[in-house]
Design an enzyme around this catalytic site. Structure first.
Site, short mmCIF file in Angstrom:
data_model
loop_
_atom_site.label_atom_id
_atom_site.label_comp_id
_atom_site.label_asym_id
_atom_site.label_seq_id
_atom_site.Cartn_x
_atom_site.Cartn_y
_atom_site.Cartn_z
N TRP A 37 -56.80 60.55 111.25
CA TRP A 37 -57.16 59.01 111.18
C TRP A 37 -58.69 58.80 111.67
CZ3 TRP A 37 -53.85 55.48 115.40
CH2 TRP A 37 -54.31 55.95 116.46
N ASP A 169 -52.03 60.53 122.61
CA ASP A 169 -51.57 61.73 122.79
C ASP A 169 -50.67 61.53 124.41
OD1 ASP A 169 -53.09 62.51 120.97
OD2 ASP A 169 -54.35 63.92 121.91
N TYR A 352 -57.88 58.53 129.33
CA TYR A 352 -57.48 58.64 127.92
C TYR A 352 -56.74 57.45 127.60
CZ TYR A 352 -57.70 62.35 124.35
OH TYR A 352 -57.68 63.03 123.24
N GLU A 396 -65.94 57.26 123.70
CA GLU A 396 -64.51 57.47 123.08
C GLU A 396 -63.85 56.31 123.49
OE1 GLU A 396 -62.78 61.19 124.59
OE2 GLU A 396 -61.54 61.26 122.69
#
Ligand code: 2M8
Length: 429
Positions: A37, A169, A352, A396
């Site tokens: 992706w 994740d 994350y 990120e």
């Protein structure tokens, strides 16, 4: 293109720095291979600024396609080291092109939608149509794979087989499996925590479970029907299913422009939509929730995945406005949109997929709100997203409390989707 918005040239420079010729790595030190992706988002941005390079990005991803149509989540570059797990964890992958090395699981199918929008950015209709014509079959096979290989009798919804397949994740939706103490048979050493602070990455127990599942899936030759009785992880992911549905609609848009019959019939799409609402809607949460097939019950964790239906047009404008504004209003004045609302016990602003703002999840919501005619909401979320990048850099992800950019630096999809948001501004209300 003259007078580009100020953030476009430096965003393109990020993509150029990550350009390895045939594909763009997601981030220099953390992710050296090609991710599914990520490359879809990257190709979309390149379509505005460097058309031939956009075509190459997609070709390189499709070079890893499997005989059953699956587009793996990683297409490995044998010339590159510095990532764990490498291709040795995924033996005997049934690739169409001998010699290609890939992972053995897939990713959210953003690619057909990216190819649709990238094509729309190509003003020369002959070039646009020739490209769509060339990509049509591999894209169709990639989506049909989910129907043929990733459904179970009685439902058209697609089954997620590994947390990595979700792209989110260590999202707390998957804690039910990482809590089980599963471990792979082999010892291993992670690479990621040598690059980024361990406090911003998945925990050891998460990786243990990921690798346990890798061994299980590879041991059953990647066949859901074979590993389903043995796996602790098989879910209907609200975001993955929404992305699949949106991709199906966009493939139909491509066929319409090419003058071909639709790939998906109105009946098929309606059946999917009904199942999505029936299985996943939670009125109390005001969100769609995921469903654990093994336990036979919803996964009662609220996350941004519950807004995926907005991107897909699986809800009408009134429901989308309620879902979006409800979620936004839970976020207590922080940066929008955290991947987990701060009122959830699992919320961690710097770890994350457990709270930080990610540009791609915001982008899904922006594009969905826009399509549903909620231009004011779309525009303000798009502006908030671009402001995060302006202040925090091409990171990120971003801490919702402080706006600080964290995780890997020079992150390609942050740059790519900033380009898309600036060059295809969300329509005002
Ligand atoms: C992250 O996933 C990989 C595993 O696929 C990793 O943590 O090593 C996720 O953020 C995923 O969504 C993303 O595609 C990938 C590369 O950016 O990194």
């Amino acid at each position: 293109m003259s007078a580009l918005p100020d953030l476009v040239p430096p965003s393109l420079a990020v993509l150029r720095r990550n350009d390895l010729g045939a594909y763009t790595r997601p981030s220099p030190r953390l992710y050296p291979h090609q991710w599914n992706w990520d490359s879809a988002f990257i190709a979309l941005a390149l379509a505005y600024l460097d058309w031939p390079r956009a075509e190459r990005e997609v070709d390189s991803l499709l070079a890893g396609q499997w005989t059953n149509g699956m587009l793996p989540h990683i297409h490995y570059n044998p010339a590159t080291a510095g990532y764990f797990p490498g291709p040795e964890w995924w033996p005997a992958v049934p690739v169409r092109r001998a010699g290609e090395r890939t992972s053995g699981i897939t990713h959210p199918p953003v690619l057909p939608t990216a190819v649709y929008w990238a094509g729309r950015a190509q003003p020369d209709l002959r070039v646009r149509h020739a490209w769509w014509d060339r990509l049509y079959e591999p894209l169709r096979d990639g989506l049909r794979f989910f129907v043929a290989q990733r459904t179970v009798p009685g439902s058209p919804l697609v089954v997620l087989a590994h947390p990595w397949e979700s792209g989110l994740d260590n999202n707390p939706r998957w804690d039910f499996v990482t809590r089980q103490g599963l471990r792979p048979s082999r010892p291993y050493a992670r690479h990621d925590t040598g690059v980024v602070s361990a406090a911003e990455r998945p925990r050891a127990a998460d990786y243990d479970a990921y690798l346990y599942l890798v061994e299980l899936i590879a041991g059953h030759r990647y066949d859901l029907r074979s590993f389903l009785p043995h796996t602790p992880f098989a879910v209907y992911d609200a975001l993955q299913n929404a992305i699949w549905y949106r991709a199906a609609l966009d493939l139909n848009r491509i066929t319409a422009e090419l003058g071909r019959p639709p790939e998906w019939s109105a009946d098929e799409l309606r059946g999917f939509r009904d199942a999505y609402h029936r299985m996943l809607w939670d009125d109390g949460a005001g969100l769609f929730l995921d469903f654990d097939l093994k336990a036979g019950r919803p996964i009662r964790v609220h996350t941004i995945a519950g807004l995926g239906a907005i991107y897909a047009g699986l809800v009408d404008a009134a429901q989308a406005a309620r879902m979006y504004r409800g979620y936004r209003d839970r976020c207590g004045g922080g940066r929008l949109l955290p991947t987990v609302p701060p009122d959830q016990p699992e919320y961690e602003p710097a770890r994350y997929w457990r709270g930080p703002v990610w540009v791609n999840t915001n982008w899904f919501v922006v594009r969905g709100l826009e399509d549903l005619g909620l231009g004011g909401d779309a525009r303000s979320l798009a502006d908030a997203t671009v402001d995060l990048v302006r202040q925090g850099g091409w990171c990120e992800y971003f801490n919702p409390s402080t706006g600080e950019g964290i995780g890997g630096g020079d992150f390609s999809w942050t740059a790519a989707l900033t380009i898309d948001l600036l060059l295809r501004p969300a329509a005002p209300a």
